[in-house]
Design a protein around this motif. Structure first.
Motif, PDB file in Angstrom:
ATOM      1  N   PRO A 218     -24.154 -12.526 -14.338  1.00  0.00           N
ATOM      2  CA  PRO A 218     -23.470 -13.757 -14.771  1.00  0.00           C
ATOM      3  C   PRO A 218     -23.983 -15.019 -14.067  1.00  0.00           C
ATOM      4  N   PHE A 219     -24.631 -14.840 -12.920  1.00  0.00           N
ATOM      5  CA  PHE A 219     -25.230 -16.005 -12.249  1.00  0.00           C
ATOM      6  C   PHE A 219     -26.502 -16.426 -12.992  1.00  0.00           C
ATOM      7  N   ILE A 220     -27.251 -15.440 -13.486  1.00  0.00           N
ATOM      8  CA  ILE A 220     -28.458 -15.766 -14.266  1.00  0.00           C
ATOM      9  C   ILE A 220     -28.051 -16.458 -15.566  1.00  0.00           C
ATOM     10  N   TRP A 221     -27.250 -15.752 -16.382  1.00  0.00           N
ATOM     11  CA  TRP A 221     -26.861 -16.313 -17.679  1.00  0.00           C
ATOM     12  C   TRP A 221     -26.006 -17.564 -17.504  1.00  0.00           C
ATOM     13  N   GLY A 222     -25.202 -17.577 -16.447  1.00  0.00           N
ATOM     14  CA  GLY A 222     -24.343 -18.738 -16.184  1.00  0.00           C
ATOM     15  C   GLY A 222     -25.136 -19.977 -15.793  1.00  0.00           C
ATOM     16  N   SER A 223     -26.258 -19.776 -15.083  1.00  0.00           N
ATOM     17  CA  SER A 223     -27.088 -20.941 -14.740  1.00  0.00           C
ATOM     18  C   SER A 223     -27.831 -21.437 -15.980  1.00  0.00           C
ATOM     19  N   SER A 224     -28.168 -20.526 -16.888  1.00  0.00           N
ATOM     20  CA  SER A 224     -28.828 -20.921 -18.152  1.00  0.00           C
ATOM     21  C   SER A 224     -27.883 -21.778 -18.998  1.00  0.00           C
ATOM     22  N   GLN A 225     -26.614 -21.407 -19.007  1.00  0.00           N
ATOM     23  CA  GLN A 225     -25.604 -22.200 -19.729  1.00  0.00           C
ATOM     24  C   GLN A 225     -25.596 -23.666 -19.273  1.00  0.00           C
ATOM     25  N   LEU A 226     -25.884 -23.862 -17.992  1.00  0.00           N
ATOM     26  CA  LEU A 226     -25.763 -25.198 -17.393  1.00  0.00           C
ATOM     27  C   LEU A 226     -27.047 -26.024 -17.452  1.00  0.00           C
ATOM     28  N   ILE A 227     -28.126 -25.422 -17.978  1.00  0.00           N
ATOM     29  CA  ILE A 227     -29.402 -26.164 -18.063  1.00  0.00           C
ATOM     30  C   ILE A 227     -29.210 -27.420 -18.924  1.00  0.00           C
ATOM     31  N   ASP A 228     -29.702 -28.539 -18.411  1.00  0.00           N
ATOM     32  CA  ASP A 228     -29.603 -29.848 -19.090  1.00  0.00           C
ATOM     33  C   ASP A 228     -28.170 -30.352 -19.273  1.00  0.00           C
ATOM     34  N   HIS A 229     -27.249 -29.872 -18.449  1.00  0.00           N
ATOM     35  CA  HIS A 229     -25.876 -30.403 -18.510  1.00  0.00           C
ATOM     36  C   HIS A 229     -25.916 -31.878 -18.109  1.00  0.00           C
ATOM     37  N   PRO A 230     -25.222 -32.766 -18.865  1.00  0.00           N
ATOM     38  CA  PRO A 230     -25.316 -34.199 -18.574  1.00  0.00           C
ATOM     39  C   PRO A 230     -24.812 -34.612 -17.185  1.00  0.00           C
ATOM     40  N   SER A 231     -23.826 -33.873 -16.638  1.00  0.00           N
ATOM     41  CA  SER A 231     -23.286 -34.324 -15.353  1.00  0.00           C
ATOM     42  C   SER A 231     -23.218 -33.264 -14.257  1.00  0.00           C
ATOM     43  N   LEU A 232     -23.060 -31.999 -14.624  1.00  0.00           N
ATOM     44  CA  LEU A 232     -22.932 -30.970 -13.587  1.00  0.00           C
ATOM     45  C   LEU A 232     -24.294 -30.561 -13.037  1.00  0.00           C
ATOM     46  N   GLU A 233     -24.470 -30.736 -11.751  1.00  0.00           N
ATOM     47  CA  GLU A 233     -25.716 -30.331 -11.083  1.00  0.00           C
ATOM     48  C   GLU A 233     -25.413 -29.151 -10.160  1.00  0.00           C
ATOM     49  N   PRO A 234     -26.461 -28.445  -9.724  1.00  0.00           N
ATOM     50  CA  PRO A 234     -26.214 -27.309  -8.827  1.00  0.00           C
ATOM     51  C   PRO A 234     -25.374 -27.670  -7.591  1.00  0.00           C
ATOM     52  N   ARG A 235     -25.549 -28.885  -7.060  1.00  0.00           N
ATOM     53  CA  ARG A 235     -24.798 -29.257  -5.853  1.00  0.00           C
ATOM     54  C   ARG A 235     -23.283 -29.318  -6.099  1.00  0.00           C
ATOM     55  N   HIS A 236     -22.891 -29.405  -7.377  1.00  0.00           N
ATOM     56  CA  HIS A 236     -21.464 -29.537  -7.680  1.00  0.00           C
ATOM     57  C   HIS A 236     -20.677 -28.226  -7.621  1.00  0.00           C
ATOM     58  N   PHE A 237     -21.385 -27.076  -7.697  1.00  0.00           N
ATOM     59  CA  PHE A 237     -20.596 -25.836  -7.806  1.00  0.00           C
ATOM     60  C   PHE A 237     -19.890 -25.444  -6.508  1.00  0.00           C
ATOM     61  N   VAL A 238     -20.220 -26.120  -5.398  1.00  0.00           N
ATOM     62  CA  VAL A 238     -19.481 -25.831  -4.166  1.00  0.00           C
ATOM     63  C   VAL A 238     -18.265 -26.761  -4.024  1.00  0.00           C
ATOM     64  N   ASP A 239     -18.062 -27.590  -5.027  1.00  0.00           N
ATOM     65  CA  ASP A 239     -16.916 -28.511  -5.039  1.00  0.00           C
ATOM     66  C   ASP A 239     -15.753 -27.851  -5.790  1.00  0.00           C
ATOM     67  N   GLU A 240     -14.676 -27.591  -5.054  1.00  0.00           N
ATOM     68  CA  GLU A 240     -13.524 -26.876  -5.590  1.00  0.00           C
ATOM     69  C   GLU A 240     -12.965 -27.526  -6.862  1.00  0.00           C
ATOM     70  N   LYS A 241     -12.898 -28.848  -6.847  1.00  0.00           N
ATOM     71  CA  LYS A 241     -12.333 -29.581  -7.982  1.00  0.00           C
ATOM     72  C   LYS A 241     -13.179 -29.361  -9.252  1.00  0.00           C
ATOM     73  N   VAL A 242     -14.486 -29.433  -9.096  1.00  0.00           N
ATOM     74  CA  VAL A 242     -15.409 -29.224 -10.225  1.00  0.00           C
ATOM     75  C   VAL A 242     -15.239 -27.804 -10.788  1.00  0.00           C
ATOM     76  N   VAL A 243     -15.142 -26.827  -9.885  1.00  0.00           N
ATOM     77  CA  VAL A 243     -14.977 -25.431 -10.306  1.00  0.00           C
ATOM     78  C   VAL A 243     -13.669 -25.262 -11.072  1.00  0.00           C
ATOM     79  N   ASN A 244     -12.580 -25.803 -10.533  1.00  0.00           N
ATOM     80  CA  ASN A 244     -11.282 -25.667 -11.186  1.00  0.00           C
ATOM     81  C   ASN A 244     -11.247 -26.301 -12.576  1.00  0.00           C
ATOM     82  N   GLU A 245     -11.960 -27.401 -12.731  1.00  0.00           N
ATOM     83  CA  GLU A 245     -11.937 -28.113 -14.012  1.00  0.00           C
ATOM     84  C   GLU A 245     -12.870 -27.517 -15.065  1.00  0.00           C
TER      85      GLU A 245
END
Length: 321
Positions: A218-245
């Protein structure tokens, strides 16, 4: 990579003419030197092709987006719902040791007994002979009943189970998104419930040096889902608020949420590898890096692959193309 899938619309015509001799898969990797056989095998090529095909299939897509749900997908979800119900019917027992609740063995015995019947509900009548072969991968995908542990080798068995269903034409090319978002995601939910309910040990865990105690795909496929996301960057996944939302849309964040529920203390300490990944500049770089890491840390490690089983659908024979 789509060689694993029959072309849409052909599998019904193809199936009866394929005089395939199905067989119950068996262990072929017995000593470290056997690993070379695995890496050259048709099974490895098809398995990796399947993982990469799905990786492309979910690229840039949310879990909540619209996609086709076939009858086969519905039946697989129903199968997983049955496994989930059995957990409710098999509560943990009182025992002195905190980990590895023995009730898991009772739950597993039920699956062991019923696996072929469950698989028969998913595959059409003219493919009934495939049930024992395909069912073996289902039984291997939920953890080890002796050690009461679960790890990436078990996860690989579930991916192999789905790959086999593609090879016999039960799942089609246009099922790709549903395979990941509906079936694999439901599988993850059931595995998390097993891990929590029976306090399963991580199998072959590298502790803080591993990516995660239990999962990798799920980390492989989950990172593919996020490719070219307009605002979410890899640095954001350690942010609790971003994860919850955002966790309901992205598998990767769902995994992060589960880790933070299960572990205490600073993220950088309990999940050092993931913490390092959060510094990678783009999701496509994360995705490529995780694919390389998956090959090196899971598929090329003897302790993981020695348990993999080979049959007619995922053969140990060298690649023929």
């Amino acid at each position: 990579f789509t060689s694993v899938f029959h072309l849409p619309g052909t599998s019904e015509e193809v199936a009866p003419s394929v005089q395939q001799c199905f067989m119950v898969p068996k262990k072929e990797i017995n000593v470290v030197s056997d690993m070379a056989k695995w890496k050259r095998s048709q099974a490895y090529a098809d398995y990796m092709g399947f993982i990469l095909t799905l990786n492309e299939g979910v690229r840039g897509k949310k879990l909540t987006c619209e996609y086709k749900v076939s009858e086969a997908i519905e039946k697989l979800v129903a199968l997983l719902n049955t496994l989930d119900r059995w957990i409710d019917e098999t509560p943990p027992v009182d025992q002195p040791s905190r980990f590895g609740n023995k009730a898991f063995r009772t739950w597993y015995a039920k699956l062991d007994q019923e696996a072929e019947r469950l698989v028969s509900t998913v595959i059409p009548k003219h493919l009934a002979d495939a049930a024992p072969e395909v069912a073996m991968y289902l039984k291997e995908s939920v953890g080890n009943s002796t050690r009461i542990d679960y790890g990436t080798g078990h996860e690989a068995a579930f991916a192999a189970f789905l790959c086999c269903l593609c090879k016999i034409g039960v799942l089609r090319v246009d099922d790709q998104m549903a395979i990941v978002f509906k079936v694999f995601n439901r599988y993850l939910e059931v595995m998390r419930k097993l891990q929590k309910t029976y306090r399963m040990e991580p199998a072959g865990s590298q502790g803080v040096w591993g990516l995660d105690d239990f999962q990798f795909l799920p980390f492989i496929w989950g990172s593919s889902q996020l490719i070219d996301h307009p605002s979410l960057e890899p640095r954001h996944f350690v942010d609790e608020k971003v994860v919850n939302e955002n966790h309901k849309d992205f598998m990767f964040l769902e995994c992060i949420l589960f880790i933070t529920e299960m572990k205490t203390g600073p993220f950088a300490e309990h999940s050092n590898q993931l913490w390092n990944i959060s510094a990678v500049p783009s999701w496509s770089k994360v995705n490529q890096g995780l694919i390389r890491m998956y090959k090196a840390e899971c598929l090329e490690k003897f302790p993981v692959i020695q348990h993999f089983k080979f049959g007619s659908l995922l053969p140990i024979q060298p690649v023929t193309s």
